[in-house]
Enzyme design. Sequence first.
Site, PDB file in Angstrom:
ATOM      1  N   GLN A   1     -79.054  57.976  46.619  1.00  0.00           N
ATOM      2  CA  GLN A   1     -77.663  57.640  46.252  1.00  0.00           C
ATOM      3  C   GLN A   1     -76.967  56.688  47.229  1.00  0.00           C
ATOM      4  O   GLN A   1     -76.328  55.722  46.810  1.00  0.00           O
ATOM      5  CB  GLN A   1     -76.835  58.927  46.139  1.00  0.00           C
ATOM      6  CG  GLN A   1     -75.379  58.665  45.766  1.00  0.00           C
ATOM      7  CD  GLN A   1     -74.531  59.927  45.830  1.00  0.00           C
ATOM      8  OE1 GLN A   1     -74.611  60.777  44.947  1.00  0.00           O
ATOM      9  NE2 GLN A   1     -73.719  60.043  46.856  1.00  0.00           N
TER      10      GLN A   1
ATOM     11  N   ASP B   1     -74.262  67.581  50.693  1.00  0.00           N
ATOM     12  CA  ASP B   1     -75.465  66.876  50.219  1.00  0.00           C
ATOM     13  C   ASP B   1     -75.914  65.756  51.161  1.00  0.00           C
ATOM     14  O   ASP B   1     -76.775  64.955  50.811  1.00  0.00           O
ATOM     15  CB  ASP B   1     -75.250  66.328  48.790  1.00  0.00           C
ATOM     16  CG  ASP B   1     -74.103  65.336  48.697  1.00  0.00           C
ATOM     17  OD1 ASP B   1     -73.515  64.975  49.739  1.00  0.00           O
ATOM     18  OD2 ASP B   1     -73.782  64.924  47.566  1.00  0.00           O
TER      19      ASP B   1
ATOM     20  N   ASN C   1     -79.069  46.207  60.394  1.00  0.00           N
ATOM     21  CA  ASN C   1     -78.042  47.186  60.739  1.00  0.00           C
ATOM     22  C   ASN C   1     -77.692  47.939  59.453  1.00  0.00           C
ATOM     23  O   ASN C   1     -77.543  47.309  58.406  1.00  0.00           O
ATOM     24  CB  ASN C   1     -76.816  46.435  61.284  1.00  0.00           C
ATOM     25  CG  ASN C   1     -75.809  47.355  61.928  1.00  0.00           C
ATOM     26  OD1 ASN C   1     -75.350  48.314  61.323  1.00  0.00           O
ATOM     27  ND2 ASN C   1     -75.468  47.070  63.169  1.00  0.00           N
TER      28      ASN C   1
ATOM     29  N   TYR D   1     -68.021  52.997  41.795  1.00  0.00           N
ATOM     30  CA  TYR D   1     -68.196  54.353  42.283  1.00  0.00           C
ATOM     31  C   TYR D   1     -69.639  54.634  42.709  1.00  0.00           C
ATOM     32  O   TYR D   1     -70.566  54.394  41.963  1.00  0.00           O
ATOM     33  CB  TYR D   1     -67.819  55.386  41.217  1.00  0.00           C
ATOM     34  CG  TYR D   1     -68.210  56.775  41.638  1.00  0.00           C
ATOM     35  CD1 TYR D   1     -67.421  57.482  42.537  1.00  0.00           C
ATOM     36  CD2 TYR D   1     -69.386  57.362  41.185  1.00  0.00           C
ATOM     37  CE1 TYR D   1     -67.780  58.737  42.962  1.00  0.00           C
ATOM     38  CE2 TYR D   1     -69.758  58.628  41.607  1.00  0.00           C
ATOM     39  CZ  TYR D   1     -68.950  59.307  42.497  1.00  0.00           C
ATOM     40  OH  TYR D   1     -69.325  60.561  42.916  1.00  0.00           O
TER      41      TYR D   1
ATOM     42  N   HIS E   1     -74.687  67.685  43.413  1.00  0.00           N
ATOM     43  CA  HIS E   1     -74.434  67.041  44.722  1.00  0.00           C
ATOM     44  C   HIS E   1     -74.106  68.080  45.777  1.00  0.00           C
ATOM     45  O   HIS E   1     -73.055  68.027  46.412  1.00  0.00           O
ATOM     46  CB  HIS E   1     -73.258  66.076  44.605  1.00  0.00           C
ATOM     47  CG  HIS E   1     -73.502  64.902  43.710  1.00  0.00           C
ATOM     48  ND1 HIS E   1     -74.081  63.732  44.140  1.00  0.00           N
ATOM     49  CD2 HIS E   1     -73.236  64.715  42.391  1.00  0.00           C
ATOM     50  CE1 HIS E   1     -74.155  62.852  43.145  1.00  0.00           C
ATOM     51  NE2 HIS E   1     -73.648  63.433  42.066  1.00  0.00           N
TER      52      HIS E   1
ATOM     53  N   LYS F   1     -68.261  59.456  47.614  1.00  0.00           N
ATOM     54  CA  LYS F   1     -67.298  59.262  48.698  1.00  0.00           C
ATOM     55  C   LYS F   1     -68.031  58.883  49.982  1.00  0.00           C
ATOM     56  O   LYS F   1     -69.247  58.917  50.052  1.00  0.00           O
ATOM     57  CB  LYS F   1     -66.489  60.540  48.914  1.00  0.00           C
ATOM     58  CG  LYS F   1     -65.185  60.555  48.123  1.00  0.00           C
ATOM     59  CD  LYS F   1     -64.014  60.001  48.946  1.00  0.00           C
ATOM     60  CE  LYS F   1     -62.748  59.877  48.136  1.00  0.00           C
ATOM     61  NZ  LYS F   1     -62.439  58.551  47.649  1.00  0.00           N
ATOM     62  N   ASP F   2     -67.236  58.520  50.996  1.00  0.00           N
ATOM     63  CA  ASP F   2     -67.812  57.921  52.199  1.00  0.00           C
ATOM     64  C   ASP F   2     -68.008  58.949  53.301  1.00  0.00           C
ATOM     65  O   ASP F   2     -67.770  58.676  54.467  1.00  0.00           O
ATOM     66  CB  ASP F   2     -66.882  56.828  52.701  1.00  0.00           C
ATOM     67  CG  ASP F   2     -66.293  56.053  51.560  1.00  0.00           C
ATOM     68  OD1 ASP F   2     -67.039  55.295  50.958  1.00  0.00           O
ATOM     69  OD2 ASP F   2     -65.099  56.241  51.265  1.00  0.00           O
ATOM     70  N   ASP F   3     -68.343  60.139  52.877  1.00  0.00           N
ATOM     71  CA  ASP F   3     -68.557  61.292  53.744  1.00  0.00           C
ATOM     72  C   ASP F   3     -68.807  60.920  55.213  1.00  0.00           C
ATOM     73  O   ASP F   3     -69.901  60.491  55.571  1.00  0.00           O
ATOM     74  CB  ASP F   3     -69.718  62.106  53.178  1.00  0.00           C
ATOM     75  CG  ASP F   3     -69.546  62.355  51.685  1.00  0.00           C
ATOM     76  OD1 ASP F   3     -68.397  62.474  51.234  1.00  0.00           O
ATOM     77  OD2 ASP F   3     -70.549  62.397  50.969  1.00  0.00           O
TER      78      ASP F   3
ATOM     79  N   TYR G   1     -64.198  56.759  39.834  1.00  0.00           N
ATOM     80  CA  TYR G   1     -64.880  56.389  38.590  1.00  0.00           C
ATOM     81  C   TYR G   1     -64.132  55.258  37.900  1.00  0.00           C
ATOM     82  O   TYR G   1     -62.937  55.381  37.621  1.00  0.00           O
ATOM     83  CB  TYR G   1     -64.980  57.595  37.654  1.00  0.00           C
ATOM     84  CG  TYR G   1     -66.048  58.576  38.092  1.00  0.00           C
ATOM     85  CD1 TYR G   1     -67.284  58.643  37.442  1.00  0.00           C
ATOM     86  CD2 TYR G   1     -65.833  59.418  39.175  1.00  0.00           C
ATOM     87  CE1 TYR G   1     -68.259  59.529  37.857  1.00  0.00           C
ATOM     88  CE2 TYR G   1     -66.807  60.304  39.598  1.00  0.00           C
ATOM     89  CZ  TYR G   1     -68.013  60.364  38.939  1.00  0.00           C
ATOM     90  OH  TYR G   1     -68.983  61.234  39.357  1.00  0.00           O
TER      91      TYR G   1
ATOM     92  N   ASP H   1     -76.618  60.359  51.919  1.00  0.00           N
ATOM     93  CA  ASP H   1     -76.948  61.256  50.812  1.00  0.00           C
ATOM     94  C   ASP H   1     -78.117  60.606  50.078  1.00  0.00           C
ATOM     95  O   ASP H   1     -77.974  59.519  49.510  1.00  0.00           O
ATOM     96  CB  ASP H   1     -75.723  61.379  49.895  1.00  0.00           C
ATOM     97  CG  ASP H   1     -76.026  62.145  48.609  1.00  0.00           C
ATOM     98  OD1 ASP H   1     -77.191  62.509  48.377  1.00  0.00           O
ATOM     99  OD2 ASP H   1     -75.071  62.356  47.827  1.00  0.00           O
TER     100      ASP H   1
HETATM  101  C1  F6R Z   1     -68.321  63.691  44.876  1.00  0.00           C
HETATM  102  C2  F6R Z   1     -69.583  64.117  44.275  1.00  0.00           C
HETATM  103  C3  F6R Z   1     -69.552  64.927  43.045  1.00  0.00           C
HETATM  104  C4  F6R Z   1     -69.888  64.087  41.833  1.00  0.00           C
HETATM  105  C5  F6R Z   1     -69.881  64.929  40.539  1.00  0.00           C
HETATM  106  C6  F6R Z   1     -70.330  64.145  39.348  1.00  0.00           C
HETATM  107  O1  F6R Z   1     -68.557  62.852  45.939  1.00  0.00           O
HETATM  108  O2  F6R Z   1     -70.644  63.800  44.774  1.00  0.00           O
HETATM  109  O3  F6R Z   1     -68.324  65.565  42.881  1.00  0.00           O
HETATM  110  O4  F6R Z   1     -68.959  63.036  41.715  1.00  0.00           O
HETATM  111  O5  F6R Z   1     -70.761  66.022  40.687  1.00  0.00           O
HETATM  112  O6  F6R Z   1     -71.546  63.567  39.628  1.00  0.00           O
HETATM  113  P1  F6R Z   1     -72.301  62.579  38.647  1.00  0.00           P
HETATM  114  O7  F6R Z   1     -71.367  61.437  38.341  1.00  0.00           O
HETATM  115  O8  F6R Z   1     -73.506  62.182  39.445  1.00  0.00           O
HETATM  116  O9  F6R Z   1     -72.650  63.405  37.435  1.00  0.00           O
HETATM  117 MG    MG Z   2     -74.472  63.072  46.235  1.00  0.00          MG
HETATM  118 MG    MG Z   3     -72.017  63.688  50.278  1.00  0.00          MG
END
Ligand code: F6R
Ligand code: MG
Ligand code: MG
Length: 366
Positions: free
Chosen positions: A93, A51, A103, A230, A18, A233-235, A348, A11
């Site tokens: 990100q 994303d 790597n 945070y 996102h 996630k580890d998509d 978080y 991402d």
């Molecule tokens: C989950 C994700 C979104 C963000 C959320 C808040 O992986 O990407 O749910 O966690 O939109 O985003 P921020 O903290 O960037 O405002």
């Molecule tokens: Mg993102």
């Molecule tokens: Mg993602």
Amino acid sequence: MRTTLSVIKADIGSIGGHIKPGERLMSCVRGYIEEKSAGLVRDFRTSSTGDDIAILMSHARGTGDPEIHKLAWDAFKAGTELAKDTGLYGAGQDLLKDSFSGNVKGLGPAVAEMEFDERPNEPFLFFAADKTDPGAYNLPLYLAFADPMCCSGLILSPKMAKGFRYDVMDVAYTKGDRVASLDAPERIYDLAALLRDNERFVVERIFARSSGEIAASVSTSRLHNIAGKYTGKDDPVMLVRVQGEFPATGEVLAPFAKGHFVAGFMRGSHVGPLMPVTQNEAISYFDGPPVVSCAAYCVHEGKLTEAADAFDHPFWDHVRDNVSRKAIEIREQGFSGPAMLGYSELEYGGIVEKLKEIDALFKVRT
Ligand code: F6R
Ligand code: MG
Ligand code: MG
């Protein structure tokens, strides 16, 4: 012919939150690989899921090759520059380190790779999921490779009669790769005992026991283990070889009709049903629901066919409706109980600080 498939995803920025990288960013990453991949990569495809941008490459350099990893890293770096210049949200990100060190593992991007001797025709599936983590593939992989209720090939095809070996990684262990190998069907109860815990134990690879050939490979990175906080996630991405001694395409797809509940969704901190979507689909409701896409290919002498978008079929419209219903259902209960993840999985850190503060309010009655 010996072929390596490498899929590396990150991402690196998104339009409007996102939700989707956008065409300009996609063509920047695609253009970079097009320009710099000559002599290195036999063929490649780029796609997005939510994303995340995935670069799927076919080459002859084996897994973990520094040049291949650097190519993807540099393409994501170039994309990050564009994302910053055009003001995309969350630019860069998943690029958690400043410099490349041979790597992409441990630097943020997710990677799944496999090397094999090409069969005369070599069909495989490339999965990418967003707003969830690698454990999201545990149940589908258990059902597709070990359960004859789902995979009829386990009883109908002599080629599959010996079953499959699962390499399962303990992703909570951070000092190295801690892996156990379990043979199915002999150890399916042990396998289930591990795979029920999607946040701790993750299928890393699967092998056909008839030939020892690699069948599946999953990205197992845990971003919060790398960054210590945070970062999203580890998509996860996944490659699965299909047909012949492996499950048929439809046997690997079938478990995704469940729309099973996985970790992720809003702020990587909730539980939501996994929705099978077409490639390049965006994210929407409650920063979700968690989604998975699947592109089916054949690779021949390192050249990839066009993609067949496996979830682009009327059948999956019904599944998507069902998953939407499940998503709304679990969101009915907001923060309560199983709708939200346990503390160790909340993405978080702020809530931990808050709880320390609140803790001072507690007095033990005498
Ligand atoms: C989950 C994700 C979104 C963000 C959320 C808040 O992986 O990407 O749910 O966690 O939109 O985003 P921020 O903290 O960037 O405002
Ligand atoms: Mg993102
Ligand atoms: Mg993602």
